[in-house]
Design a protein around this motif. Structure first.
Motif, PDB file in Angstrom:
ATOM      1  N   ILE A   1      26.208  20.829  -0.912  1.00  0.00           N
ATOM      2  CA  ILE A   1      26.520  19.281  -0.252  1.00  0.00           C
ATOM      3  C   ILE A   1      27.146  18.624  -1.241  1.00  0.00           C
ATOM      4  N   GLY A   2      26.340  18.548  -2.597  1.00  0.00           N
ATOM      5  CA  GLY A   2      26.698  18.088  -4.014  1.00  0.00           C
ATOM      6  C   GLY A   2      28.112  18.443  -4.625  1.00  0.00           C
ATOM      7  N   TRP A   3      27.902  19.715  -4.568  1.00  0.00           N
ATOM      8  CA  TRP A   3      28.960  20.109  -4.953  1.00  0.00           C
ATOM      9  C   TRP A   3      30.938  20.060  -4.456  1.00  0.00           C
ATOM     10  N   THR A   4      30.518  19.238  -3.611  1.00  0.00           N
ATOM     11  CA  THR A   4      31.709  19.297  -2.473  1.00  0.00           C
ATOM     12  C   THR A   4      32.028  17.947  -2.544  1.00  0.00           C
ATOM     13  N   TYR A   5      30.381  16.634  -2.334  1.00  0.00           N
ATOM     14  CA  TYR A   5      31.007  15.375  -2.663  1.00  0.00           C
ATOM     15  C   TYR A   5      30.827  15.205  -4.217  1.00  0.00           C
ATOM     16  N   ALA A   6      30.840  16.106  -5.190  1.00  0.00           N
ATOM     17  CA  ALA A   6      31.219  16.003  -6.707  1.00  0.00           C
ATOM     18  C   ALA A   6      32.592  15.315  -7.261  1.00  0.00           C
ATOM     19  N   ASP A   7      32.995  16.093  -6.396  1.00  0.00           N
ATOM     20  CA  ASP A   7      35.405  16.033  -6.643  1.00  0.00           C
ATOM     21  C   ASP A   7      35.332  16.407  -5.308  1.00  0.00           C
ATOM     22  N   PRO A   8      35.645  15.808  -3.964  1.00  0.00           N
ATOM     23  CA  PRO A   8      36.765  16.118  -3.108  1.00  0.00           C
ATOM     24  C   PRO A   8      38.263  16.984  -2.621  1.00  0.00           C
ATOM     25  N   SER A   9      38.782  16.900  -4.240  1.00  0.00           N
ATOM     26  CA  SER A   9      40.394  17.400  -4.558  1.00  0.00           C
ATOM     27  C   SER A   9      40.229  18.451  -4.033  1.00  0.00           C
ATOM     28  N   TRP A  10      41.666  18.284  -2.723  1.00  0.00           N
ATOM     29  CA  TRP A  10      41.571  19.677  -2.697  1.00  0.00           C
ATOM     30  C   TRP A  10      41.805  21.368  -3.469  1.00  0.00           C
ATOM     31  N   ALA A  11      41.787  20.747  -3.910  1.00  0.00           N
ATOM     32  CA  ALA A  11      42.925  22.007  -4.893  1.00  0.00           C
ATOM     33  C   ALA A  11      41.498  22.861  -5.621  1.00  0.00           C
ATOM     34  N   ARG A  12      40.305  21.985  -5.964  1.00  0.00           N
ATOM     35  CA  ARG A  12      39.766  23.023  -6.303  1.00  0.00           C
ATOM     36  C   ARG A  12      38.887  23.424  -4.979  1.00  0.00           C
ATOM     37  N   ILE A  13      38.746  23.137  -3.965  1.00  0.00           N
ATOM     38  CA  ILE A  13      38.255  23.909  -2.851  1.00  0.00           C
ATOM     39  C   ILE A  13      39.542  25.143  -2.392  1.00  0.00           C
TER      40      ILE A  13
ATOM     41  N   ARG B   1       1.272  -1.262  -0.033  1.00  0.00           N
ATOM     42  CA  ARG B   1       0.325   0.088   0.273  1.00  0.00           C
ATOM     43  C   ARG B   1       0.836   1.442   0.327  1.00  0.00           C
ATOM     44  N   ALA B   2       1.668   1.251   0.526  1.00  0.00           N
ATOM     45  CA  ALA B   2       2.415   2.504   0.774  1.00  0.00           C
ATOM     46  C   ALA B   2       4.351   1.842   0.965  1.00  0.00           C
ATOM     47  N   VAL B   3       5.302   2.855   0.471  1.00  0.00           N
ATOM     48  CA  VAL B   3       6.372   2.828   0.809  1.00  0.00           C
ATOM     49  C   VAL B   3       7.361   4.041   1.100  1.00  0.00           C
ATOM     50  N   CYS B   4       8.229   3.733   2.162  1.00  0.00           N
ATOM     51  CA  CYS B   4       8.615   4.889   2.709  1.00  0.00           C
ATOM     52  C   CYS B   4      10.044   4.852   2.516  1.00  0.00           C
ATOM     53  N   LEU B   5      11.021   5.110   2.172  1.00  0.00           N
ATOM     54  CA  LEU B   5      12.051   5.255   1.610  1.00  0.00           C
ATOM     55  C   LEU B   5      13.044   6.738   2.697  1.00  0.00           C
ATOM     56  N   ALA B   6      13.976   6.541   3.589  1.00  0.00           N
ATOM     57  CA  ALA B   6      14.524   7.319   3.908  1.00  0.00           C
ATOM     58  C   ALA B   6      15.627   6.825   3.858  1.00  0.00           C
ATOM     59  N   VAL B   7      16.638   7.453   3.331  1.00  0.00           N
ATOM     60  CA  VAL B   7      18.581   7.459   2.703  1.00  0.00           C
ATOM     61  C   VAL B   7      18.712   8.708   3.050  1.00  0.00           C
ATOM     62  N   SER B   8      20.279   8.656   2.762  1.00  0.00           N
ATOM     63  CA  SER B   8      20.919  10.106   3.726  1.00  0.00           C
ATOM     64  C   SER B   8      21.739   9.870   2.083  1.00  0.00           C
ATOM     65  N   GLY B   9      21.623  11.201   2.325  1.00  0.00           N
ATOM     66  CA  GLY B   9      21.856  11.992   0.970  1.00  0.00           C
ATOM     67  C   GLY B   9      20.940  12.484   0.134  1.00  0.00           C
ATOM     68  N   VAL B  10      19.972  12.393   0.440  1.00  0.00           N
ATOM     69  CA  VAL B  10      18.532  13.636  -0.316  1.00  0.00           C
ATOM     70  C   VAL B  10      18.255  15.058   0.389  1.00  0.00           C
ATOM     71  N   ASN B  11      18.878  15.849  -0.158  1.00  0.00           N
ATOM     72  CA  ASN B  11      19.265  17.066   0.428  1.00  0.00           C
ATOM     73  C   ASN B  11      19.062  18.197   0.083  1.00  0.00           C
ATOM     74  N   HIS B  12      17.822  17.823  -0.881  1.00  0.00           N
ATOM     75  CA  HIS B  12      17.789  19.288  -2.387  1.00  0.00           C
ATOM     76  C   HIS B  12      16.654  17.722  -2.328  1.00  0.00           C
ATOM     77  N   PRO B  13      14.935  19.321  -3.087  1.00  0.00           N
ATOM     78  CA  PRO B  13      14.020  18.716  -3.408  1.00  0.00           C
ATOM     79  C   PRO B  13      14.094  18.135  -4.443  1.00  0.00           C
ATOM     80  N   THR B  14      14.788  18.303  -5.783  1.00  0.00           N
ATOM     81  CA  THR B  14      15.656  17.374  -7.193  1.00  0.00           C
ATOM     82  C   THR B  14      16.038  15.534  -5.848  1.00  0.00           C
ATOM     83  N   ASP B  15      17.224  15.906  -5.112  1.00  0.00           N
ATOM     84  CA  ASP B  15      17.016  14.519  -4.255  1.00  0.00           C
ATOM     85  C   ASP B  15      15.992  14.093  -4.744  1.00  0.00           C
ATOM     86  N   GLN B  16      15.035  14.036  -4.106  1.00  0.00           N
ATOM     87  CA  GLN B  16      13.994  13.871  -3.648  1.00  0.00           C
ATOM     88  C   GLN B  16      13.066  13.432  -4.581  1.00  0.00           C
ATOM     89  N   GLN B  17      13.308  14.127  -5.813  1.00  0.00           N
ATOM     90  CA  GLN B  17      11.986  14.216  -6.745  1.00  0.00           C
ATOM     91  C   GLN B  17      12.405  12.955  -7.707  1.00  0.00           C
TER      92      GLN B  17
END
Lengths: 353, 353
Positions: B229-241, A100-116
């Motif tokens: 958050i996504g920006w740092t995850y995408a490439d954690p190279s020290w020089a880029r930061i 009936r329902a799925v509730c997924l709580a997952v790390s790394g969902v930090n932005h509405p675009t992730d969620q969508q």
């Protein structure tokens, strides 16, 4: 139902008897950086206004690896989620048609675009009438402390740390949870990295001597602080570094000032995350005296030692917000996720929705 | 001469005329995390006690990629070093038989075992009578400021930071240079990571608002601090930061208190690294009043802006050690490495060794 790209995962359904009239199910998922848990819960009665059964019945429990898309990439994350759900349904002797329902709580969902994006994965996996919910893993932790009610504040402090707050009218706020580069001090990683830094500083002559040096070198089987450089380069995984937290706690308990200072700083950092969400949402009312659940989870907060970080955080927070009600959950986060979905189904059922 | 595993690299030597009686050469190498430079210098006269020619003659200059074995692994590091030396000799129209000494200063040499391993690579590449020296890249930077004399203190602050001190009787000491996990605050990475953290803290409500938010988001073409958050995850190279340091400096110059505080902290950190090595080696004498060269290199120290980090570090250090003589080198580190080898050859020649 839409066709799946990973047909093999769901092949077991073909051998199952039809589920019509069988028990309706909810899947609750907690996806972390180290593992992903999926539980399968029956949809218990909505007829009265009572709370869910305590403990809530769990029909099946499945575990898989990391499903944080930031860590393993989208394809791997999606496959892990799909497999762990199939595994749970298989163990429950059921199929997707009973869900009936799925509730997924997952790390790394930090932005509405992730969620969508993740929501669109879920919708493609299940029949159209299945209610799908996607949240950050903090939501599962919160709900595991409040039996599915999304109200209050949750502080997670394991390898990383994040604080979330939720109001009864659906607003939410987050603090921290941005990863080590962006300063998740107070996390297990943060505490251990500060301890390693203190060892290097003492060795360099840039900081005071500390018991952390001998204890950490002993723990890692190294002979000189110099070797810590190679050790961190060899594998910079956060969890490996965060695993040193118990050494820091034991040094603080033995009276080491440097270790004690690191833990006191961590307490301030963790408390500041809670305060930030409580203030932004007004969770304790205008005067700060209102009551509000504070769910606390994660290895850093669960040490029942002489130096108890969780206890110190509560003590620090209570000075400002005396109505905060600390809760250490008795059920696992995946059950919290399932209870959250159950609460939504219940409300919709009661409102005729 | 020993046989090489990478014969192809040295194939050009087969077509060269015999070098007997030709000009003796020194190879100087500076191997960093982003690139590796090899220069080829003639062995100029030892007959008088004068300093080397200023500027020192450079016969050839070759550039290759990263040769830090911690970053790219041993095999790749070794091949990069071998190729860049072959390239420099080829450009100089010479071969290994003309080489009297090789001085390799490469980042990632943090332990005597690193030094021994790289020394054994070099010895396998060159005839037995070639003098081989292996140092950390800080040594090349030091020698580039003192024309090959290994005495004083060098502070490098680019993406990372390290301070080294050397006494005339051959003792040395290091501070920092342990990488971001182990707290190289004051480095370009450290400054920029603190700035990013401040943006997140302001956004969370855990810290004061700062101009860094709009400036950094603009620089990175992001629309919300969440997206960091996504920006740092995408490439954690020290020089880029670390590339964000100019943004931090410009905010501090525009009066932003948070950015200003980050730079002031960085100055203290960099000064503390210098102080640590000066004190451990007694470089400024027992009273701290003695004179001692302080070579300063790296992007963080070279900003000739209103907010000049290098100038502030000197001002901070001079209060405690008034005899420190700041030097900004005019030759590149690879030349410093070659001059260092030349100085050793000169001493051996003068002592009949």
């Amino acid at each position: 139902m839409k066709r799946d790209r990973n047909e093999g995962i769901w092949d077991f359904e073909n051998g199952m008897p039809p589920q019509d009239g069988g028990q309706d199910l909810i899947l609750g998922l907690d996806g972390g950086t180290t593992s992903t848990v999926c539980i399968c819960m029956p949809v218990f009665s909505f007829t009265d206004n009572s709370l869910p059964p305590d403990p809530p019945p769990v029909l099946a429990h499945a575990v898989a690896g990391c499903s944080n898309h930031n860590s393993v990439g989208e394809t791997a994350a999606k496959e892990t989620l799909e497999r762990v759900m199939a595994d749970a349904l298989f163990k429950a002797g059921s199929t997707r048609s009973a869900v009936r329902a799925v509730c997924l709580a997952v790390s790394g969902v930090n932005h509405p675009t992730d969620q969508q994006r993740i929501l669109s994965w879920l919708r493609a996996m299940f029949p159209n009438d299945v209610k799908c919910f996607v949240h950050n893993d903090a939501v599962a932790a919160m709900a595991s402390g409040t039996m599915g009610k999304l109200h209050g504040c949750v502080l997670i402090a394991g390898t990383g740390t994040i604080a979330y707050g939720y109001t009864e009218d659906g607003r939410e706020a987050r603090a921290s949870g941005a990863g080590p580069v962006l300063g998740d001090w107070g996390s297990g990683y943060g505490i251990a990295a500060m301890a390693l830094t203190s060892v290097i500083r003492a060795y360099d002559g840039r900081g005071p001597q500390t018991m952390l040096t001998s204890r950490i070198l002993h723990e890692l089987e190294l002979s000189s602080p110099d070797e810590l450089i190679g050790w961190t380069y060899a594998d910079p995984s956060w969890a490996r570094i965060a695993a040193l937290v118990p050494v820091v706690v034991s040094c603080a308990e033995a009276g080491d000032e440097v270790a004690n200072g690191i833990l006191l700083d961590a307490v301030q950092e963790l408390a500041s995350s809670i305060k930030a969400v409580v203030c932004r949402l007004g969770l304790c009312g205008e005067d700060g005296k209102g009551s509000c659940p504070l769910v606390m989870v994660g290895g850093v907060l669960q040490a029942n030692k002489k130096w108890d970080i969780g206890k110190e955080v509560i003590s620090c927070i209570s000075k400002e917000f005396p109505g905060m009600l600390p809760i250490r959950p008795k059920v696992e986060p995946a059950v919290g996720a399932a209870l959250l979905a159950w609460n939504v189904l219940k409300k919709q059922s009661q409102s005729g929705g």
